[in-house]
Design an enzyme around this catalytic site. Structure first.
Site, PDB file in Angstrom:
ATOM      1  N   CYS A   1      -0.306  -2.895  14.897  1.00  0.00           N
ATOM      2  CA  CYS A   1      -0.082  -2.473  13.511  1.00  0.00           C
ATOM      3  C   CYS A   1      -0.573  -3.568  12.548  1.00  0.00           C
ATOM      4  O   CYS A   1      -0.166  -4.732  12.678  1.00  0.00           O
ATOM      5  CB  CYS A   1       1.414  -2.223  13.314  1.00  0.00           C
ATOM      6  SG  CYS A   1       1.896  -2.029  11.600  1.00  0.00           S
TER       7      CYS A   1
ATOM      8  N   ASN B   1      -4.986   4.180  15.785  1.00  0.00           N
ATOM      9  CA  ASN B   1      -5.989   3.889  14.768  1.00  0.00           C
ATOM     10  C   ASN B   1      -6.401   2.428  14.980  1.00  0.00           C
ATOM     11  O   ASN B   1      -5.555   1.542  14.920  1.00  0.00           O
ATOM     12  CB  ASN B   1      -5.260   4.079  13.425  1.00  0.00           C
ATOM     13  CG  ASN B   1      -6.198   4.212  12.277  1.00  0.00           C
ATOM     14  OD1 ASN B   1      -7.392   4.041  12.397  1.00  0.00           O
ATOM     15  ND2 ASN B   1      -5.614   4.513  11.130  1.00  0.00           N
TER      16      ASN B   1
ATOM     17  N   CYS C   1       5.970  -6.930   7.550  1.00  0.00           N
ATOM     18  CA  CYS C   1       7.053  -6.412   8.399  1.00  0.00           C
ATOM     19  C   CYS C   1       7.420  -7.468   9.427  1.00  0.00           C
ATOM     20  O   CYS C   1       6.548  -8.046  10.066  1.00  0.00           O
ATOM     21  CB  CYS C   1       6.610  -5.128   9.096  1.00  0.00           C
ATOM     22  SG  CYS C   1       7.882  -4.460  10.200  1.00  0.00           S
TER      23      CYS C   1
ATOM     24  N   CYS D   1       3.239   8.562   1.303  1.00  0.00           N
ATOM     25  CA  CYS D   1       3.681   7.657   2.364  1.00  0.00           C
ATOM     26  C   CYS D   1       3.966   6.308   1.694  1.00  0.00           C
ATOM     27  O   CYS D   1       3.072   5.727   1.079  1.00  0.00           O
ATOM     28  CB  CYS D   1       2.547   7.535   3.381  1.00  0.00           C
ATOM     29  SG  CYS D   1       2.856   6.312   4.644  1.00  0.00           S
TER      30      CYS D   1
ATOM     31  N   GLU E   1       0.824  -1.207   0.000  1.00  0.00           N
ATOM     32  CA  GLU E   1       0.000   0.000   0.000  1.00  0.00           C
ATOM     33  C   GLU E   1       0.860   1.260   0.000  1.00  0.00           C
ATOM     34  O   GLU E   1       1.944   1.271   0.578  1.00  0.00           O
ATOM     35  CB  GLU E   1      -0.804   0.084   1.298  1.00  0.00           C
ATOM     36  CG  GLU E   1      -1.705  -1.059   1.548  1.00  0.00           C
ATOM     37  CD  GLU E   1      -2.412  -0.920   2.897  1.00  0.00           C
ATOM     38  OE1 GLU E   1      -3.240  -1.766   3.169  1.00  0.00           O
ATOM     39  OE2 GLU E   1      -2.120   0.018   3.661  1.00  0.00           O
TER      40      GLU E   1
ATOM     41  N   CYS F   1       4.685  -5.426  15.517  1.00  0.00           N
ATOM     42  CA  CYS F   1       4.033  -4.643  16.574  1.00  0.00           C
ATOM     43  C   CYS F   1       2.550  -5.034  16.630  1.00  0.00           C
ATOM     44  O   CYS F   1       1.883  -5.073  15.593  1.00  0.00           O
ATOM     45  CB  CYS F   1       4.162  -3.140  16.293  1.00  0.00           C
ATOM     46  SG  CYS F   1       5.884  -2.623  16.089  1.00  0.00           S
TER      47      CYS F   1
ATOM     48  N   CYS G   1      -1.270   2.071   8.466  1.00  0.00           N
ATOM     49  CA  CYS G   1      -0.304   1.165   7.882  1.00  0.00           C
ATOM     50  C   CYS G   1      -0.819  -0.266   7.692  1.00  0.00           C
ATOM     51  O   CYS G   1      -1.127  -0.960   8.658  1.00  0.00           O
ATOM     52  CB  CYS G   1       0.856   1.217   8.871  1.00  0.00           C
ATOM     53  SG  CYS G   1       2.230   0.214   8.581  1.00  0.00           S
TER      54      CYS G   1
HETATM   55  N1  SAH Z   1       8.228   0.427  10.514  1.00  0.00           N
HETATM   56  C1  SAH Z   1       8.432   1.806  10.610  1.00  0.00           C
HETATM   57  C2  SAH Z   1       7.748   2.614   9.528  1.00  0.00           C
HETATM   58  C3  SAH Z   1       6.357   2.224   9.145  1.00  0.00           C
HETATM   59  S1  SAH Z   1       5.066   2.348  10.350  1.00  0.00           S
HETATM   60  C4  SAH Z   1       8.020   2.325  11.963  1.00  0.00           C
HETATM   61  O1  SAH Z   1       7.418   1.591  12.718  1.00  0.00           O
HETATM   62  O2  SAH Z   1       8.351   3.471  12.249  1.00  0.00           O
HETATM   63  C5  SAH Z   1       4.633   4.078  10.315  1.00  0.00           C
HETATM   64  C6  SAH Z   1       4.023   4.595  11.610  1.00  0.00           C
HETATM   65  O3  SAH Z   1       2.663   4.148  11.787  1.00  0.00           O
HETATM   66  C7  SAH Z   1       4.778   4.157  12.841  1.00  0.00           C
HETATM   67  O4  SAH Z   1       4.970   5.271  13.687  1.00  0.00           O
HETATM   68  C8  SAH Z   1       3.827   3.162  13.475  1.00  0.00           C
HETATM   69  O5  SAH Z   1       4.091   2.983  14.818  1.00  0.00           O
HETATM   70  C9  SAH Z   1       2.489   3.782  13.141  1.00  0.00           C
HETATM   71  N2  SAH Z   1       1.340   2.891  13.263  1.00  0.00           N
HETATM   72  C10 SAH Z   1       1.214   1.625  12.859  1.00  0.00           C
HETATM   73  N3  SAH Z   1      -0.010   1.144  13.149  1.00  0.00           N
HETATM   74  C11 SAH Z   1      -0.677   2.147  13.762  1.00  0.00           C
HETATM   75  C12 SAH Z   1      -1.977   2.282  14.304  1.00  0.00           C
HETATM   76  N4  SAH Z   1      -2.840   1.263  14.294  1.00  0.00           N
HETATM   77  N5  SAH Z   1      -2.334   3.465  14.844  1.00  0.00           N
HETATM   78  C13 SAH Z   1      -1.457   4.503  14.872  1.00  0.00           C
HETATM   79  N6  SAH Z   1      -0.200   4.452  14.365  1.00  0.00           N
HETATM   80  C14 SAH Z   1       0.184   3.272  13.830  1.00  0.00           C
HETATM   81 FE1  SF4 Z   2       6.645  -2.914  11.386  1.00  0.00          FE
HETATM   82 FE2  SF4 Z   2       4.253  -1.847  11.774  1.00  0.00          FE
HETATM   83 FE3  SF4 Z   2       5.955  -2.074  13.821  1.00  0.00          FE
HETATM   84 FE4  SF4 Z   2       6.455  -0.305  11.845  1.00  0.00          FE
HETATM   85  S1  SF4 Z   2       4.738  -0.254  13.281  1.00  0.00           S
HETATM   86  S2  SF4 Z   2       7.890  -1.729  12.802  1.00  0.00           S
HETATM   87  S3  SF4 Z   2       5.599  -1.433  10.093  1.00  0.00           S
HETATM   88  S4  SF4 Z   2       5.068  -3.768  12.680  1.00  0.00           S
END
Ligand code: SAH
Ligand code: SF4
Length: 360
Positions: A131, A305, A124, A117, A104, A128, A348
Site C-alpha cells: 500500500c 494495483n 498510516c 473515497c 488524497e 502494509c 490508496c
Molecule cells: N486502512 C483501511 C482503509 C484504507 S485502505 C484498510 O486497510 O482497510 C482501502 C483499501 O485499499 C484496503 O482494502 C486496502 O487493503 C486496499 N489497498 C491498498 N493498497 C492497495 C493496492 N496497491 N492494490 C489494491 N488494493 C489496495
Molecule cells: Fe494502512 Fe494502507 Fe494497510 Fe489500509 S492498506 S491499513 S491504509 S497501510
C-alpha cells in the site's frame, strides 16, 4: 477545549466550523450573543447550500457574517492537484492541509451512484507493504473537519453539475479505527438530517482489522457498513501483508466479526487483493472459504494495483476468475471489483507518494 476558547483572537486560531457537532455550533452562536436558531441557518449554509464563503450567507445579518469570518473558517483544505481518468468516471484530488501535509480523496461516478473515497489520517501507521500510504509512514490523524471537508468539496462539485453525492467509503489514506473519535464525528456530520443527511447504509468503513474498532462500531447500532481488508486467510501470510495481524490474528478477528454480525445483523464485506503467485491459488481460495464459513459476508476481489518499489503484481484476469469460481463453488458470495482509476493512480496514497508528501 470549549468553543469560546477560540474566540479570543488569532493567537489561539480560528474555529474550524466543519469540526463542530451541532450542539457545538449552537454554543458558538450563543457565545457570539446570537439566538440559537442561527445555528440551524449556518448549518444549512454549510451543508445544504455548501457555501464556501460567509458572504453567501445572506439571511445572516452582515455584522454576524463579519464576526464569523473573524473567529471561524469554513475550509482548511486546498486542492493542489486533480487528475481525471480518461473515461471521466474517476477523479482524484490531492489536498494540502494548513500544516503543509497532503492527503488524497477520490470521486467515483457509477450509473446511479456518486461515491467519495475519503482519508482519515495523513499516512498510516499500519504499514502494509503493498500500500502506497502504508509505505509513506504516518504523520498524524485528521480532524473531524478535515474528514468532512473532503466530502463537502466533492458535494459542491456534484451540486454544480446538478448531481448529488450518494455514497461514502472510508477507503482512502489511513486506518479509520485508529482515528475513531474523529471518524465517528464525521459520520455524524454525514448522517445528521440537519447536515449532509446521507443514509448511514450508504457509508462504509474499511479497516485492516483493528478489533477494538469493530467492537466500537457494533455498539453504535448504526447502519454504517463494515469492510475488512483481509488479503490472506492464514496468519503467516497475513502477518506479512497486513502487519496489524500480529496483534489481532485471524482467529480473534473472525470471532470479532461473528460478534459484529450478531450485534448489528449486518453483512461484512471482505476485501481481498489478489497478488500474483502469493495469495491467489485455488487452495488459497479454499482456505478463505473455510475461514469465512458460516459468517454473513461477501468477498470483494481486486487484483493488486501495482505501486512503486514493490515487486508484487496483480493477478492476471484468468487467475482472478478462477479464484472467484472456487469461492462460488464453496458457496461464498463474491464479486470482482472493477479496477477504477489505475491510470490516474487512484490506489490508496499513490498520487501523493508520486508528488512527495508535503505541499509545495
Ligand atoms: N486502512 C483501511 C482503509 C484504507 S485502505 C484498510 O486497510 O482497510 C482501502 C483499501 O485499499 C484496503 O482494502 C486496502 O487493503 C486496499 N489497498 C491498498 N493498497 C492497495 C493496492 N496497491 N492494490 C489494491 N488494493 C489496495
Ligand atoms: Fe494502512 Fe494502507 Fe494497510 Fe489500509 S492498506 S491499513 S491504509 S497501510
Amino acid at each position: 477545549m470549549r468553543i469560546t476558547d477560540h474566540l479570543e483572537g488569532d493567537a489561539i486560531g480560528k474555529v474550524a466550523l466543519l469540526d463542530l457537532t451541532y450542539p457545538e455550533l449552537e454554543d458558538l452562536v450563543l457565545s457570539l450573543g446570537q439566538p440559537r436558531y442561527r445555528a440551524a441557518q449556518i448549518a444549512a449554509w454549510l451543508y445544504k447550500h455548501l457555501a464556501s464563503d460567509f458572504k453567501e450567507m445572506h439571511n445572516l445579518p452582515l455584522s454576524l457574517r463579519d464576526r464569523l469570518a473573524e473567529v471561524s473558517e469554513i475550509g482548511r483544505l486546498t486542492p493542489l492537484e486533480e487528475v481525471t481518468s480518461q473515461d471521466g468516471l474517476t477523479r482524484k484530488v490531492l489536498f494540502s492541509l494548513p500544516d503543509g501535509h497532503t492527503i488524497e480523496s477520490v470521486l467515483m461516478h457509477y450509473k446511479r451512484r456518486h461515491t467519495v473515497c475519503l482519508s482519515t489520517q495523513v499516512g498510516c501507521p499500519i504499514g502494509c507493504p503493498f500500500c502506497a500510504t502504508g509505505q509513506s509512514g504516518f504523520e498524524r490523524d485528521l480532524s473531524p473537519g478535515e474528514i468532512v471537508e473532503q466530502v463537502v468539496y466533492f458535494a459542491r462539485e456534484l451540486q454544480k453539475a446538478g448531481q448529488r453525492l450518494t455514497n461514502l467509503v472510508f477507503m482512502g489514506m489511513g486506518e479509520p479505527f485508529l482515528n475513531w473519535e474523529a471518524t465517528w464525528k464525521a459520520v455524524q456530520a454525514f448522517t445528521d438530517p440537519s447536515r449532509l443527511s446521507l443514509g448511514a447504509r450508504h457509508i462504509t468503513i474499511s479497516t485492516a482489522g483493528f478489533i477494538p474498532g469493530l467492537e466500537a462500531l457494533a455498539q453504535k447500532e448504526s447502519q454504517v457498513g463494515l469492510a475488512i481488508s483481509l488479503h490472506a486467510a492464514n496468519d503467516e501470510l497475513r502477518d506479512m501483508l497486513v502487519p496489524l495481524n500480529r496483534h489481532y490474528p485471524l482467529e480473534a478477528l473472525i470471532g470479532a466479526c461473528q460478534n459484529y454480525v450478531k450485534c448489528s445483523g449486518r453483512r461484512i464485506t471482505f476485501e481481498y487483493a489478489l497478488i500474483e503467485g502469493l495469495n491467489d491459488s485455488p487452495s488459497h481460495a479454499q482456505e478463505l472459504a473455510r475461514l469465512l464459513s458460516g459468517l454473513l459476508c461477501h468477498v470483494n476481489l481486486i487484483p493488486l494495483n501495482h505501486i512503486a518499489d514493490c515487486a508484487w503484481r496483480g493477478s492476471p484476469r484468468e487467475r482472478v476468475l478462477a479464484f472467484q469460481r472456487e469461492l462460488l463453488k464453496e458457496g461464498v458470495p463474491v464479486t470482482v471489483r472493477i479496477d477504477r482509476g489505475v491510470e490516474i493512480q487512484a490506489g490508496c496514497g499513490q498520487l501523493r507518494s508520486r508528488r512527495g508528501r508535503q505541499a509545495g
